[in-house]
Structures are given as C-alpha cells and as structure tokens.
Write a protein that holds these residues in place. Structure first.
Motif, PDB file in Angstrom:
ATOM      1  N   LEU A 212       0.810  -1.219   0.000  1.00 51.95           N
ATOM      2  CA  LEU A 212       0.000   0.000   0.000  1.00 51.95           C
ATOM      3  C   LEU A 212       0.844   1.270   0.000  1.00 51.95           C
ATOM      4  CD1 LEU A 212      -2.874  -0.848   2.515  1.00 51.95           C
ATOM      5  CD2 LEU A 212      -2.849  -1.089   0.028  1.00 51.95           C
ATOM      6  N   ASN A 213       2.120   1.150   0.314  1.00 52.28           N
ATOM      7  CA  ASN A 213       2.967   2.333   0.428  1.00 52.28           C
ATOM      8  C   ASN A 213       4.035   2.437  -0.650  1.00 52.28           C
ATOM      9  OD1 ASN A 213       2.461   3.879   3.242  1.00 52.28           O
ATOM     10  ND2 ASN A 213       2.019   1.695   3.487  1.00 52.28           N
ATOM     11  N   GLU A 214       4.042   1.512  -1.589  1.00 52.58           N
ATOM     12  CA  GLU A 214       5.029   1.552  -2.668  1.00 52.58           C
ATOM     13  C   GLU A 214       4.612   2.542  -3.755  1.00 52.58           C
ATOM     14  OE1 GLU A 214       6.924  -2.919  -2.706  1.00 52.58           O
ATOM     15  OE2 GLU A 214       5.018  -2.606  -3.746  1.00 52.58           O
ATOM     16  N   ARG A 215       5.578   3.195  -4.345  1.00 51.68           N
ATOM     17  CA  ARG A 215       5.307   4.055  -5.499  1.00 51.68           C
ATOM     18  C   ARG A 215       5.134   3.216  -6.763  1.00 51.68           C
ATOM     19  NH1 ARG A 215       6.399   9.597  -4.827  1.00 51.68           N
ATOM     20  NH2 ARG A 215       7.086  10.083  -2.703  1.00 51.68           N
ATOM     21  N   GLU A 216       5.838   2.112  -6.836  1.00 51.65           N
ATOM     22  CA  GLU A 216       5.687   1.149  -7.919  1.00 51.65           C
ATOM     23  C   GLU A 216       5.639  -0.238  -7.292  1.00 51.65           C
ATOM     24  OE1 GLU A 216       8.790   1.534 -10.751  1.00 51.65           O
ATOM     25  OE2 GLU A 216       8.351   3.626 -11.228  1.00 51.65           O
ATOM     26  N   VAL A 217       4.884  -1.130  -7.920  1.00 47.99           N
ATOM     27  CA  VAL A 217       4.746  -2.479  -7.375  1.00 47.99           C
ATOM     28  C   VAL A 217       6.084  -3.201  -7.473  1.00 47.99           C
ATOM     29  CG1 VAL A 217       3.572  -4.690  -7.596  1.00 47.99           C
ATOM     30  CG2 VAL A 217       2.320  -2.562  -8.008  1.00 47.99           C
ATOM     31  N   SER A 218       6.574  -3.673  -6.339  1.00 49.11           N
ATOM     32  CA  SER A 218       7.877  -4.324  -6.279  1.00 49.11           C
ATOM     33  C   SER A 218       7.769  -5.801  -6.617  1.00 49.11           C
ATOM     34  CB  SER A 218       8.461  -4.174  -4.874  1.00 49.11           C
ATOM     35  OG  SER A 218       7.674  -4.904  -3.934  1.00 49.11           O
ATOM     36  N   TYR A 219       8.930  -6.420  -6.795  1.00 41.93           N
ATOM     37  CA  TYR A 219       8.977  -7.865  -7.044  1.00 41.93           C
ATOM     38  C   TYR A 219       8.367  -8.625  -5.865  1.00 41.93           C
ATOM     39  CZ  TYR A 219      10.844 -12.580  -7.498  1.00 41.93           C
ATOM     40  OH  TYR A 219      10.964 -13.948  -7.565  1.00 41.93           O
ATOM     41  N   LEU A 220       8.668  -8.182  -4.632  1.00 40.27           N
ATOM     42  CA  LEU A 220       8.146  -8.876  -3.460  1.00 40.27           C
ATOM     43  C   LEU A 220       6.623  -8.806  -3.415  1.00 40.27           C
ATOM     44  CD1 LEU A 220      10.655  -7.757  -0.672  1.00 40.27           C
ATOM     45  CD2 LEU A 220      10.448 -10.024  -1.712  1.00 40.27           C
ATOM     46  N   THR A 221       6.074  -7.633  -3.731  1.00 34.00           N
ATOM     47  CA  THR A 221       4.613  -7.494  -3.730  1.00 34.00           C
ATOM     48  C   THR A 221       3.988  -8.338  -4.831  1.00 34.00           C
ATOM     49  OG1 THR A 221       4.606  -5.302  -2.713  1.00 34.00           O
ATOM     50  CG2 THR A 221       2.727  -5.863  -4.117  1.00 34.00           C
ATOM     51  N   MET A 222       4.581  -8.329  -6.026  1.00 28.95           N
ATOM     52  CA  MET A 222       4.020  -9.117  -7.118  1.00 28.95           C
ATOM     53  C   MET A 222       4.049 -10.608  -6.784  1.00 28.95           C
ATOM     54  SD  MET A 222       2.409  -9.132  -9.862  1.00 28.95           S
ATOM     55  CE  MET A 222       2.520  -7.392 -10.264  1.00 28.95           C
ATOM     56  N   ALA A 223       5.095 -11.055  -6.112  1.00 33.94           N
ATOM     57  CA  ALA A 223       5.165 -12.459  -5.706  1.00 33.94           C
ATOM     58  C   ALA A 223       4.036 -12.782  -4.723  1.00 33.94           C
ATOM     59  CB  ALA A 223       6.524 -12.762  -5.077  1.00 33.94           C
ATOM     60  N   ALA A 224       3.758 -11.860  -3.811  1.00 37.16           N
ATOM     61  CA  ALA A 224       2.668 -12.074  -2.852  1.00 37.16           C
ATOM     62  C   ALA A 224       1.316 -12.100  -3.560  1.00 37.16           C
ATOM     63  CB  ALA A 224       2.686 -10.983  -1.785  1.00 37.16           C
ATOM     64  N   LEU A 225       1.113 -11.211  -4.529  1.00 37.61           N
ATOM     65  CA  LEU A 225      -0.153 -11.182  -5.262  1.00 37.61           C
ATOM     66  C   LEU A 225      -0.356 -12.483  -6.029  1.00 37.61           C
ATOM     67  CD1 LEU A 225      -0.126  -7.539  -6.708  1.00 37.61           C
ATOM     68  CD2 LEU A 225      -1.140  -8.364  -4.575  1.00 37.61           C
ATOM     69  N   ARG A 226       0.696 -12.985  -6.654  1.00 35.85           N
ATOM     70  CA  ARG A 226       0.591 -14.260  -7.374  1.00 35.85           C
ATOM     71  C   ARG A 226       0.211 -15.388  -6.411  1.00 35.85           C
ATOM     72  NH1 ARG A 226       5.635 -12.680  -9.946  1.00 35.85           N
ATOM     73  NH2 ARG A 226       5.237 -11.937 -12.069  1.00 35.85           N
ATOM     74  N   ARG A 227       0.872 -15.408  -5.274  1.00 39.13           N
ATOM     75  CA  ARG A 227       0.616 -16.469  -4.303  1.00 39.13           C
ATOM     76  C   ARG A 227      -0.827 -16.430  -3.806  1.00 39.13           C
ATOM     77  NH1 ARG A 227       3.631 -14.672  -0.335  1.00 39.13           N
ATOM     78  NH2 ARG A 227       1.890 -14.090   1.016  1.00 39.13           N
ATOM     79  N   VAL A 228      -1.305 -15.254  -3.456  1.00 35.76           N
ATOM     80  CA  VAL A 228      -2.668 -15.114  -2.936  1.00 35.76           C
ATOM     81  C   VAL A 228      -3.690 -15.408  -4.031  1.00 35.76           C
ATOM     82  CG1 VAL A 228      -4.328 -13.509  -1.941  1.00 35.76           C
ATOM     83  CG2 VAL A 228      -1.965 -13.496  -1.143  1.00 35.76           C
ATOM     84  N   GLY A 229      -3.455 -14.890  -5.235  1.00 37.52           N
ATOM     85  CA  GLY A 229      -4.376 -15.137  -6.339  1.00 37.52           C
ATOM     86  C   GLY A 229      -4.502 -16.608  -6.665  1.00 37.52           C
ATOM     87  N   ARG A 230      -3.389 -17.312  -6.665  1.00 37.45           N
ATOM     88  CA  ARG A 230      -3.419 -18.748  -6.967  1.00 37.45           C
ATOM     89  C   ARG A 230      -4.099 -19.536  -5.848  1.00 37.45           C
ATOM     90  NH1 ARG A 230       2.808 -18.694  -9.128  1.00 37.45           N
ATOM     91  NH2 ARG A 230       2.367 -17.980 -11.259  1.00 37.45           N
TER      92      ARG A 230
END
Length: 316
Positions: A212-230
């Motif tokens: 929620l505080n990133e200016r751009e979506v980081s690799y760590l956040t994208m990995a979390a989104l993939r994990r939760v989405g799956r």
C-alpha cells in the motif's frame, strides 16, 4: 480449502459499542431531512444527535492506500480468474426497525470477493440486509479509528477490518500511531488482531502495508499477489485462463512463441545450406500463418534461394 465468504450480519444488541471518539474530525449538524441528500464526505452520522463527524480536507497520503488496494486486488482477481469489487468510500447505513436512518459510517475502502452474488443492492451498504464487505480498509493519518469506528465495525459484525497507518505522515497525526497495518478479525463477536488475512489467505499484514505504500509495485509485492491469487483460485477451481484478459494474453503469447519457433527452424535450415537471406526475410515469414512448421521447413530444404522459398511456402 473452503471458499471464504463474509456473512450477512445484522446489528447485534448483546453488547453496545463504548462511547465513540473521532480524533481529527469536526462536528457538523445535518438534519434527518437533509442527510439522505447530503453529498459531503462524512466519517459518521447519528440520527439521535443529527451530528455528522467530518474530516476535511482529504490528503493524498490518506487516499493513496485505498486506491492502491483497488489496483492490487484487480491483479489478484485476474490471477484468481474471477472479479473482485471495491466500492471505495462507501456509506454503511444502519436503520431503525421502522426503516428510518439511525447511523451512517463511511469506510475508506470496501471489498467484495464475490461481487456476482454479494454486492450491495442500492447506493449504500445496508447493515442487516446487504451482505457485509469481506474486508474494510480504514486509513489512519489524521484520525484514530480505534477510538470510535472500530467499535462500530465490531458491534455491526464486520468480518475483517484492516487499519493502515501510512508511512507518509500528516503533521496532525494522532500521537501513538506508528506506520503499519493491523488486521482485525471478528471471532465470537469480538475483534482480534491477526498476522494475516482470512479473506485473502496467506497475505500478511506486513506484506499488505508494504504494497500500500510503494510508489511502484515491487517484485516482493508481485510475488505475494501471485501467491494469494493462486490460493484463491485453487479454492474456487479457477485460474488465469478463466480471466478474459489473461486468457487472451496467454493465447497470443503461445501464438507468438509458435511463430518464433517456426522462424528459427527455417533460418537454421537455410543457414546450414549456405543460402543468404535479406534483412526483411524474417518478417516475411510471418505472412505464412496458415502454413505448418513442417511445410515451411520442407520449403527451406528444397528452395534454391529466398525468392524460391517464398514461392514454395506460398504454395505449401
């Protein structure tokens, strides 16, 4: 894993909320007659006093987390393969038994995991008749929801509330608030803090705050989104191929991969035979979409030069 849904929860009389406080807000009188047509942004309104608690103005720091969350959940929805709805700063309305308005509470962001079947029916989310949001986000920068709004969310039976204190601070931030996100889960009628979300299994408070505080979506956040989405997709029996956008992207990617493989095969054969080709030749190969890879390779084996290949491939 069973599919998680928020239950419709009527107001519960067994315990009343403690006295409510709204730090950072100012009281404004709005009558019963005017409240239904009021377009101001309010934190809370009570029919007993006809007083609304108003927080103006709204800063970028306050608005960013809610907007960022909507974008993050859109990514999770694509990966899960079914939509997730966010309704922003929606009014949460509680009525008297005779239908008259009793209280209004305004969330900073409201989330429905299954909007095809659970989205609110009208312009407001009505406590006691609409299905409650799976998650409510509250942003504390000039306010402190622990002293007012959180008690109402608990007494009204909201299943999960996230309280975000942004990294970027306001000069008027209440003392005692430190950056971070707290997840409150309703259990046996009471909120308890939790390390990770129940609605979004495995998504931790630390990961959500970072996102929620990133200016751009980081690799760590994208990995979390993939994990939760799956994880959500596995529970529902859906996945990226059930999402129209990702399904089309995957089909196109596969088609481009096949085109690239065919091009490389033809060029390799011509190179082994010592036949030169022009710089435009690789692009010309894309014209033969209807031809099979075997037919193109056969043309490369038989042709005398580039022009002869194009003739043979065209007939292939």
């Amino acid at each position: 894993m069973a599919e998680y849904r928020a239950a419709t929860a009527p107001p519960r009389a067994q315990h009343e909320a403690p006295p409510l406080e709204f730090p950072g807000c100012r009281p404004v009188r709005i009558s019963r007659a005017d409240i239904e047509h009021c377009e101001r942004r309010i934190e809370y309104w009570d029919a007993a006093t006809e007083v609304a608690m108003v927080c103006d103005p709204v800063s970028v720091y306050h608005e960013q987390p809610g907007q960022m969350l909507a974008g993050l959940l859109n990514t999770i929805a694509h990966l899960r393969g079914s939509p997730i709805a966010t309704f922003g700063a929606a009014d949460l309305l509680q009525r008297h038994a005779d239908g008259r308005w009793r209280r209004i509470l305004e969330a900073d962001q409201t989330v429905y995991l299954h909007p095809r079947t659970t989205r609110p029916e009208g312009a407001r989310i009505e406590v006691g008749s609409d299905t409650l949001p799976d998650v409510v986000l509250e942003v504390d920068n000039t306010t402190d929801v622990r002293r007012g709004k959180l008690a109402l969310y608990e007494s009204w039976g909201f299943p999960e509330v996230w309280v975000e204190v942004p990294d970027e601070s306001s000069p008027s931030r209440p003392a005692g608030l430190r950056p971070g996100l707290t997840i409150h889960l309703l259990e046996s009628g009471r909120f308890r803090p939790a390390a990770s979300s129940r609605a979004f299994p495995g998504w931790t408070a630390r990961e959500i705050h970072l996102a929620l505080n990133e200016r751009e979506v980081s690799y760590l956040t994208m990995a979390a989104l993939r994990r939760v989405g799956r994880t959500l997709g596995a529970a529902a029996g859906t996945g990226p191929d059930d999402d129209p956008l990702l399904r089309e992207e995957r089909l196109q990617s596969r088609a481009e991969g096949r085109t690239e493989a065919r091009r490389d095969a033809v060029l390799q054969v011509l190179k082994m035979r010592g036949l030169p080709v022009s710089a435009a030749f690789p692009r010309r190969l894309a014209e033969f979409r209807a031809a099979s890879t075997a037919a193109l390779v056969q043309a490369a084996v038989k042709c005398r030069d580039e022009a002869d290949f194009l003739r043979l491939a065209g007939h292939g």
